[in-house]
Motif scaffolding. Sequence first.
Motif, PDB file in Angstrom:
ATOM      1  N   LYS A  87       0.838  -1.193   0.000  1.00  0.00           N
ATOM      2  CA  LYS A  87       0.000   0.000   0.000  1.00  0.00           C
ATOM      3  C   LYS A  87       0.877   1.249   0.000  1.00  0.00           C
ATOM      4  CE  LYS A  87      -4.007  -2.159   0.697  1.00  0.00           C
ATOM      5  NZ  LYS A  87      -5.126  -2.129  -0.267  1.00  0.00           N
ATOM      6  N   ARG A  88       0.258   2.381  -0.352  1.00  0.00           N
ATOM      7  CA  ARG A  88       0.948   3.665  -0.267  1.00  0.00           C
ATOM      8  C   ARG A  88       0.825   4.222   1.144  1.00  0.00           C
ATOM      9  NH1 ARG A  88       2.382   5.821  -5.120  1.00  0.00           N
ATOM     10  NH2 ARG A  88       1.517   4.836  -6.988  1.00  0.00           N
ATOM     11  N   ARG A  89       1.709   5.184   1.467  1.00  0.00           N
ATOM     12  CA  ARG A  89       1.676   5.767   2.812  1.00  0.00           C
ATOM     13  C   ARG A  89       0.354   6.459   3.089  1.00  0.00           C
ATOM     14  NH1 ARG A  89       6.580   9.504   3.200  1.00  0.00           N
ATOM     15  NH2 ARG A  89       5.888   9.805   5.352  1.00  0.00           N
ATOM     16  N   SER A  90      -0.296   6.956   2.059  1.00  0.00           N
ATOM     17  CA  SER A  90      -1.594   7.623   2.246  1.00  0.00           C
ATOM     18  C   SER A  90      -2.616   6.650   2.839  1.00  0.00           C
ATOM     19  CB  SER A  90      -2.100   8.177   0.919  1.00  0.00           C
ATOM     20  OG  SER A  90      -2.191   7.151  -0.058  1.00  0.00           O
ATOM     21  N   PHE A  91      -2.490   5.375   2.558  1.00  0.00           N
ATOM     22  CA  PHE A  91      -3.402   4.369   3.127  1.00  0.00           C
ATOM     23  C   PHE A  91      -3.273   4.328   4.643  1.00  0.00           C
ATOM     24  CE2 PHE A  91      -3.944   0.094   4.857  1.00  0.00           C
ATOM     25  CZ  PHE A  91      -5.243  -0.208   4.461  1.00  0.00           C
ATOM     26  N   LEU A  92      -2.042   4.428   5.148  1.00  0.00           N
ATOM     27  CA  LEU A  92      -1.829   4.360   6.593  1.00  0.00           C
ATOM     28  C   LEU A  92      -2.528   5.501   7.312  1.00  0.00           C
ATOM     29  CD1 LEU A  92       1.996   3.493   6.667  1.00  0.00           C
ATOM     30  CD2 LEU A  92       0.041   1.935   6.425  1.00  0.00           C
ATOM     31  N   ARG A  93      -2.513   6.666   6.681  1.00  0.00           N
ATOM     32  CA  ARG A  93      -3.137   7.838   7.298  1.00  0.00           C
ATOM     33  C   ARG A  93      -4.658   7.805   7.161  1.00  0.00           C
ATOM     34  NH1 ARG A  93       1.643   9.650   4.890  1.00  0.00           N
ATOM     35  NH2 ARG A  93       3.097  10.587   6.370  1.00  0.00           N
ATOM     36  N   ALA A  94      -5.122   7.267   6.048  1.00  0.00           N
ATOM     37  CA  ALA A  94      -6.565   7.240   5.812  1.00  0.00           C
ATOM     38  C   ALA A  94      -7.262   6.137   6.607  1.00  0.00           C
ATOM     39  CB  ALA A  94      -6.844   7.055   4.320  1.00  0.00           C
ATOM     40  N   TRP A  95      -6.528   5.043   6.877  1.00  0.00           N
ATOM     41  CA  TRP A  95      -7.152   3.888   7.522  1.00  0.00           C
ATOM     42  C   TRP A  95      -6.319   3.397   8.713  1.00  0.00           C
ATOM     43  CZ3 TRP A  95     -11.856   3.275   5.670  1.00  0.00           C
ATOM     44  CH2 TRP A  95     -12.126   3.691   4.353  1.00  0.00           C
ATOM     45  N   PRO A  96      -6.116   4.236   9.722  1.00  0.00           N
ATOM     46  CA  PRO A  96      -5.297   3.820  10.873  1.00  0.00           C
ATOM     47  C   PRO A  96      -5.911   2.662  11.654  1.00  0.00           C
ATOM     48  CG  PRO A  96      -6.424   5.881  11.341  1.00  0.00           C
ATOM     49  CD  PRO A  96      -6.618   5.614   9.883  1.00  0.00           C
ATOM     50  N   GLU A  97      -7.238   2.487  11.565  1.00  0.00           N
ATOM     51  CA  GLU A  97      -7.895   1.417  12.310  1.00  0.00           C
ATOM     52  C   GLU A  97      -8.017   0.130  11.509  1.00  0.00           C
ATOM     53  OE1 GLU A  97      -8.390   1.820  15.472  1.00  0.00           O
ATOM     54  OE2 GLU A  97      -7.606   3.852  15.190  1.00  0.00           O
ATOM     55  N   ALA A  98      -7.492   0.125  10.297  1.00  0.00           N
ATOM     56  CA  ALA A  98      -7.555  -1.089   9.483  1.00  0.00           C
ATOM     57  C   ALA A  98      -6.774  -2.215  10.157  1.00  0.00           C
ATOM     58  CB  ALA A  98      -6.995  -0.818   8.090  1.00  0.00           C
TER      59      ALA A  98
END
Length: 285
Positions: free
Chosen positions: A35-46
């Motif tokens: 995934k891209r780093r933007s995913f980590l910020r958008a979905w911290p509860e994933a």
Amino acid sequence: MATVAELLLHSKNLQSVSDSAMLDVELLLCFCLEKRRSFLRAWPEAEVSTEHERHFLTLLERRIVGEPIAYITGERGFWSLDLQVNASTLIPRPETELLVEKTLELMSDAASADILDLGTGSGAIALALASEKSGWCIVASDVQPNAVALAESNKAKYSLNNVTVLESNWFDAIGNQCFDVIVSNPPYIDPQDNHLEEGDVSFEPRSALVAENHGLADLEHIADCAGAYLKDRGWLLLEHGYNQADAVQALLLRAGFTKIFTAVDLSGWGRLTGGQFIAGVDNDE
């Protein structure tokens, strides 16, 4: 299962190893999750699968003992390219992009040109230039067979067929060809430099880092030989250490180069020194 946010808390385990602990953890997690780093910020509860978490923690342990991120993930961005890297070569660094920038600047009007990249390693400089100038013919050489194979692999990844990769100890296998520009990021660290035992550098191949004569031996060899492989008014551009600009300028002056200059990196250090070769000019004039 652990969440993205919970795994990112492992950055505290890297604070004694890295000046960019959070970035390192993000890059490792992104690599595992694809995934891209933007995913980590958008979905911290994933939630992260047990398999991915186990993979992440294994890679984290490698980083904790100091192994560079680029060697762990097998890739590093340079210019506009994502290059494969491994422990047989240096990790491409942002400062080295200065060689690409200056070459493009000096040859801005040239639709065609012959370029030589000495000590190409992963192929970073040669491939960056080839990606910008499809009409240029670029030779990329390295003495290490593993580096040649890696550069060939990166060349194939981007189908940059205007690059020829060959095994050569500096100019030994270049033949009679002459070039408009010769670029090189050669070994330039003093073998006694204490920084060789610190950080990412401690994992990189010494043969690509150190040179005798206080780090100047390979720079001197290239400067002394380059004139025989340059076209009239061709350029030699050399990356060097932050405190070596005066010494490299002297090497180029002694070798008969003119229009000698030093360019600074983003930190304000003199990082690249170049000069122009004019055929028939007497060094002593």
